[in-house]
Design a protein around this motif. Structure first.
Motif, PDB file in Angstrom:
ATOM      1  N   ARG A 176      -4.240   0.236  -6.165  1.00  0.00           N
ATOM      2  CA  ARG A 176      -5.262  -0.673  -5.642  1.00  0.00           C
ATOM      3  C   ARG A 176      -4.870  -2.119  -5.936  1.00  0.00           C
ATOM      4  NH1 ARG A 176     -10.872   1.085  -4.970  1.00  0.00           N
ATOM      5  NH2 ARG A 176     -10.775   3.259  -4.298  1.00  0.00           N
ATOM      6  N   TRP A 179       0.827  -1.198   0.000  1.00  0.00           N
ATOM      7  CA  TRP A 179       0.000   0.000   0.000  1.00  0.00           C
ATOM      8  C   TRP A 179       0.865   1.254   0.000  1.00  0.00           C
ATOM      9  CZ3 TRP A 179      -4.363  -1.022   4.162  1.00  0.00           C
ATOM     10  CH2 TRP A 179      -5.260  -1.963   3.652  1.00  0.00           C
ATOM     11  N   CYS A 234      -8.228   4.209 -11.492  1.00  0.00           N
ATOM     12  CA  CYS A 234      -7.205   4.891 -10.682  1.00  0.00           C
ATOM     13  C   CYS A 234      -5.986   5.199 -11.543  1.00  0.00           C
ATOM     14  CB  CYS A 234      -6.807   4.024  -9.496  1.00  0.00           C
ATOM     15  SG  CYS A 234      -5.425   4.715  -8.533  1.00  0.00           S
ATOM     16  N   CYS A 293     -11.996   6.665  -8.937  1.00  0.00           N
ATOM     17  CA  CYS A 293     -12.388   5.339  -8.463  1.00  0.00           C
ATOM     18  C   CYS A 293     -13.774   5.359  -7.851  1.00  0.00           C
ATOM     19  CB  CYS A 293     -11.362   4.814  -7.457  1.00  0.00           C
ATOM     20  SG  CYS A 293     -11.108   5.889  -6.021  1.00  0.00           S
ATOM     21  N   CYS A 306     -12.546   0.160 -10.296  1.00  0.00           N
ATOM     22  CA  CYS A 306     -11.766   1.183  -9.593  1.00  0.00           C
ATOM     23  C   CYS A 306     -10.285   1.055  -9.894  1.00  0.00           C
ATOM     24  CB  CYS A 306     -12.016   1.098  -8.085  1.00  0.00           C
ATOM     25  SG  CYS A 306     -11.556  -0.492  -7.344  1.00  0.00           S
ATOM     26  N   MET A 307      -9.815  -0.186 -10.064  1.00  0.00           N
ATOM     27  CA  MET A 307      -8.399  -0.405 -10.375  1.00  0.00           C
ATOM     28  C   MET A 307      -8.068   0.171 -11.746  1.00  0.00           C
ATOM     29  SD  MET A 307      -7.933  -4.299  -8.911  1.00  0.00           S
ATOM     30  CE  MET A 307      -6.165  -4.331  -9.214  1.00  0.00           C
ATOM     31  N   CYS A 361      -1.595   5.607  -1.615  1.00  0.00           N
ATOM     32  CA  CYS A 361      -2.863   6.033  -2.219  1.00  0.00           C
ATOM     33  C   CYS A 361      -2.980   7.531  -2.003  1.00  0.00           C
ATOM     34  CB  CYS A 361      -4.047   5.315  -1.569  1.00  0.00           C
ATOM     35  SG  CYS A 361      -5.662   5.951  -2.110  1.00  0.00           S
ATOM     36  N   VAL A 405     -11.346  -5.615  -3.460  1.00  0.00           N
ATOM     37  CA  VAL A 405     -10.187  -4.767  -3.719  1.00  0.00           C
ATOM     38  C   VAL A 405      -9.736  -4.132  -2.402  1.00  0.00           C
ATOM     39  CG1 VAL A 405      -9.372  -2.710  -4.944  1.00  0.00           C
ATOM     40  CG2 VAL A 405     -10.902  -4.327  -6.087  1.00  0.00           C
ATOM     41  N   SER A 406      -8.422  -3.952  -2.249  1.00  0.00           N
ATOM     42  CA  SER A 406      -7.899  -3.308  -1.048  1.00  0.00           C
ATOM     43  C   SER A 406      -7.014  -2.125  -1.438  1.00  0.00           C
ATOM     44  CB  SER A 406      -7.100  -4.301  -0.198  1.00  0.00           C
ATOM     45  OG  SER A 406      -5.858  -4.609  -0.821  1.00  0.00           O
ATOM     46  N   LYS A 407      -6.758  -1.249  -0.470  1.00  0.00           N
ATOM     47  CA  LYS A 407      -5.936  -0.067  -0.713  1.00  0.00           C
ATOM     48  C   LYS A 407      -5.539   0.566   0.609  1.00  0.00           C
ATOM     49  CE  LYS A 407      -7.890   3.884  -1.626  1.00  0.00           C
ATOM     50  NZ  LYS A 407      -7.870   4.457  -0.251  1.00  0.00           N
ATOM     51  N   THR A 440     -16.607   1.883  -3.014  1.00  0.00           N
ATOM     52  CA  THR A 440     -15.568   2.894  -2.849  1.00  0.00           C
ATOM     53  C   THR A 440     -16.252   4.233  -2.628  1.00  0.00           C
ATOM     54  OG1 THR A 440     -13.931   1.728  -4.193  1.00  0.00           O
ATOM     55  CG2 THR A 440     -13.654   4.092  -3.954  1.00  0.00           C
TER      56      THR A 440
END
Length: 256
Positions: A101, A30, A96, A61, A92-93, A53, A158-160, A70
């Protein structure tokens, strides 16, 4: 967040601190530090660029997410993911512009010691029916907050980076800057900021013209990455005045 590129040494302490604080998979950084070369041989120079981020003011996103998983937190300006709503579509990926992400169910990012594919740490520490993987060093269950994307995520989402929402959101209201040197505030400072050895990172309230981050952006001509996209990132870089400058008066640095 303000990152002073003249101070950053590329040590990746931010990457390690974030991984430990947020239980990230190996290679799922991240808080990444990108390394590249500038120039040509024999005068080429190794350079590095820290990339979290950007928690944009107008994030693309958020606009493309079909389930509103999101979203912008109305209280602190964070861009977060509600894992209860995320369907893993990856829109979103794609949207961005910063590539920050991650999708949990991709193949392992980091290979084995011989350059091969394994082991996959998710198979070494398999999920418990709730989490996508379950390492013994993970944070306590009380830390999990899927509405804000905190903890070890389930499969198919999805993570961020959350700017350490679980820490920052508990800071006393009206605090202009979160400084690890202040004993009363250090537990609220994002892990990457608190751990930075050369103190190249700063975190505070951009809406407060008296905050240290606002003054640094104004006095040292802070710049934003890919500002032309219209996302209005909330991470500013100090680079000795190089590059396109944002407004240099404190009054116009405030968000509009």
């Amino acid at each position: 967040m303000v990152i002073d590129l003249d101070k950053c040494t590329g040590c990746q302490a931010c990457t390690t601190a974030c991984a430990m604080e947020n239980n990230r998979l190996p290679g799922e950084n991240w808080q990444d530090v990108l390394f590249y070369t500038e120039g040509t041989y024999p005068s080429a120079q190794l350079k590095w660029f820290p990339r979290p981020c950007f928690h944009c003011e107008d994030p693309s996103c958020v606009h493309v997410c079909p389930t509103k998983a999101t979203y912008k937190d109305p209280n602190g300006g964070f861009v977060l993911i509600d894992w209860n709503k995320c369907i893993g579509c990856k829109y979103c990926m794609i949207a961005c512009p910063y590539g920050v992400r991650f999708y949990t169910d991709e193949k392992p990012v980091v290979g084995g010691p011989t350059g091969g594919p394994g082991p996959d740490i998710r198979e070494v520490f398999p999920g418990d029916g709730k989490r996508s993987w379950n390492p013994p060093w993970r944070a306590p269950d009380a830390r999990d907050d899927w509405v804000h994307g905190v903890g070890i995520q389930p499969k198919g989402v999805v993570s961020k980076c959350t700017f350490c929402y679980h820490k920052v959101s508990k800071a006393p209201p009206g605090t202009p800057d979160l400084d690890e040197d202040d004993p009363a505030l250090k537990e609220y400072v994002p892990a990457c900021v608190r751990t930075c050895p050369p103190k190249a990172r700063y975190f505070g309230d951009l809406d407060n013209p008296e905050s240290r981050v606002s003054k640094l952006i104004a006095d040292k001509r802070g710049v934003r990455l890919k500002d032309e996209t219209g996302n209005k990132p909330q991470v500013y870089y100090l680079s000795g005045g190089a590059g396109p400058a944002v407004p240099s008066t404190r009054e116009t640095v405030k968000k509009t």
